[in-house]
Design a protein around this motif. Structure first.
Motif, short mmCIF file in Angstrom:
data_model
loop_
_atom_site.label_atom_id
_atom_site.label_comp_id
_atom_site.label_asym_id
_atom_site.label_seq_id
_atom_site.Cartn_x
_atom_site.Cartn_y
_atom_site.Cartn_z
N VAL A 1 0.85 -1.19 0.00
CA VAL A 1 0.00 0.00 0.00
C VAL A 1 0.88 1.23 0.00
CG1 VAL A 1 -1.72 1.29 1.30
CG2 VAL A 1 -1.82 -1.20 1.23
N ASP A 2 0.57 2.17 -0.88
CA ASP A 2 1.29 3.44 -0.95
C ASP A 2 0.61 4.42 -0.02
OD1 ASP A 2 2.48 5.85 -1.55
OD2 ASP A 2 2.46 5.52 -3.72
N GLY A 3 1.28 4.86 1.01
CA GLY A 3 0.71 5.76 2.00
C GLY A 3 0.38 7.13 1.45
N ASP A 4 1.00 7.51 0.32
CA ASP A 4 0.75 8.82 -0.27
C ASP A 4 -0.51 8.83 -1.14
OD1 ASP A 4 3.02 9.86 0.88
OD2 ASP A 4 4.28 9.34 -0.84
N VAL A 5 -1.05 7.67 -1.45
CA VAL A 5 -2.22 7.58 -2.30
C VAL A 5 -3.46 7.47 -1.44
CG1 VAL A 5 -3.39 6.22 -4.06
CG2 VAL A 5 -0.91 6.47 -4.14
N THR A 6 -4.43 8.34 -1.71
CA THR A 6 -5.68 8.29 -0.96
C THR A 6 -6.79 7.82 -1.88
OG1 THR A 6 -6.16 10.60 -1.46
CG2 THR A 6 -4.98 10.16 0.60
N SER A 7 -7.76 7.15 -1.31
CA SER A 7 -8.89 6.69 -2.12
C SER A 7 -9.87 7.83 -2.32
CB SER A 7 -9.58 5.51 -1.44
OG SER A 7 -10.11 5.92 -0.20
N GLU A 8 -10.68 7.70 -3.37
CA GLU A 8 -11.69 8.72 -3.64
C GLU A 8 -12.77 8.67 -2.57
OE1 GLU A 8 -13.25 7.78 -7.47
OE2 GLU A 8 -11.73 8.95 -8.51
N SER A 9 -13.32 9.83 -2.26
CA SER A 9 -14.46 9.86 -1.35
C SER A 9 -15.67 9.35 -2.12
CB SER A 9 -14.71 11.29 -0.86
OG SER A 9 -15.21 12.08 -1.93
N ASN A 10 -16.74 9.07 -1.42
CA ASN A 10 -17.97 8.61 -2.07
C ASN A 10 -18.49 9.65 -3.06
OD1 ASN A 10 -17.94 6.20 -0.72
ND2 ASN A 10 -19.38 6.84 0.86
N ALA A 11 -18.39 10.92 -2.71
CA ALA A 11 -18.86 11.98 -3.61
C ALA A 11 -18.00 12.03 -4.87
CB ALA A 11 -18.83 13.33 -2.90
N GLU A 12 -16.68 11.91 -4.72
CA GLU A 12 -15.79 11.92 -5.88
C GLU A 12 -16.05 10.70 -6.75
OE1 GLU A 12 -12.11 12.09 -3.79
OE2 GLU A 12 -11.87 14.23 -4.15
N SER A 13 -16.26 9.58 -6.14
CA SER A 13 -16.55 8.35 -6.88
C SER A 13 -17.85 8.48 -7.66
CB SER A 13 -16.62 7.17 -5.92
OG SER A 13 -16.91 5.98 -6.61
N ALA A 14 -18.87 9.05 -7.04
CA ALA A 14 -20.16 9.24 -7.70
C ALA A 14 -20.01 10.19 -8.89
CB ALA A 14 -21.20 9.78 -6.71
N ARG A 15 -19.20 11.26 -8.73
CA ARG A 15 -18.96 12.19 -9.84
C ARG A 15 -18.23 11.49 -10.98
NH1 ARG A 15 -18.16 16.01 -5.72
NH2 ARG A 15 -15.92 15.64 -5.72
N SER A 16 -17.27 10.64 -10.64
CA SER A 16 -16.52 9.90 -11.66
C SER A 16 -17.44 8.98 -12.44
CB SER A 16 -15.40 9.08 -11.02
OG SER A 16 -14.43 9.91 -10.45
N ILE A 17 -18.32 8.30 -11.76
CA ILE A 17 -19.27 7.39 -12.40
C ILE A 17 -20.22 8.18 -13.29
CG2 ILE A 17 -21.24 5.85 -11.99
CD1 ILE A 17 -19.66 4.86 -9.49
N GLU A 18 -20.73 9.31 -12.78
CA GLU A 18 -21.64 10.14 -13.57
C GLU A 18 -20.93 10.68 -14.82
OE1 GLU A 18 -24.40 14.16 -13.20
OE2 GLU A 18 -23.32 13.43 -11.45
N THR A 19 -19.69 11.11 -14.67
CA THR A 19 -18.92 11.62 -15.81
C THR A 19 -18.73 10.52 -16.86
OG1 THR A 19 -17.78 13.22 -14.44
CG2 THR A 19 -16.72 12.64 -16.52
N ALA A 20 -18.39 9.32 -16.42
CA ALA A 20 -18.21 8.20 -17.35
C ALA A 20 -19.52 7.86 -18.04
CB ALA A 20 -17.67 6.99 -16.60
N GLU A 21 -20.61 7.83 -17.31
CA GLU A 21 -21.91 7.53 -17.91
C GLU A 21 -22.31 8.59 -18.93
OE1 GLU A 21 -24.41 7.11 -14.47
OE2 GLU A 21 -23.84 5.01 -14.18
N ASN A 22 -22.04 9.86 -18.63
CA ASN A 22 -22.34 10.94 -19.57
C ASN A 22 -21.49 10.82 -20.83
OD1 ASN A 22 -24.24 12.02 -17.84
ND2 ASN A 22 -22.87 13.56 -17.01
N ALA A 23 -20.22 10.46 -20.66
CA ALA A 23 -19.32 10.30 -21.81
C ALA A 23 -19.79 9.15 -22.69
CB ALA A 23 -17.90 10.07 -21.34
N ILE A 24 -20.19 8.05 -22.08
CA ILE A 24 -20.69 6.91 -22.86
C ILE A 24 -21.96 7.29 -23.59
CG2 ILE A 24 -21.68 4.59 -22.67
CD1 ILE A 24 -19.63 4.11 -20.37
#
Length: 61
Positions: free
Chosen positions: A2-25
């Protein structure tokens, strides 16, 4: 490891990423040319993709 400098996306960021991908598709259009398919952004037809293999857009997201 595990890389300690890498943080996971928050739920809100993850939801935005999914919405962006769905819009692009949803905005992706295509046409057949020379035995293959051209995929392009319907809102920006100069943004297109060339690939040597077929990948389902749902699998690429």
């Amino acid at each position: 490891m595990v890389d300690g400098d890498v943080t996971s996306e928050s739920n809100a960021e993850s939801a935005r990423s999914i919405e962006t991908a769905e819009n692009a598709i949803a905005a992706t259009e295509s046409y057949e040319a020379d035995g293959g398919w051209v995929l392009f952004d319907g809102e920006n037809p100069l943004a297109w993709i060339e690939s040597a293999v077929t990948v389902r857009l749902d699998d690429a997201a």
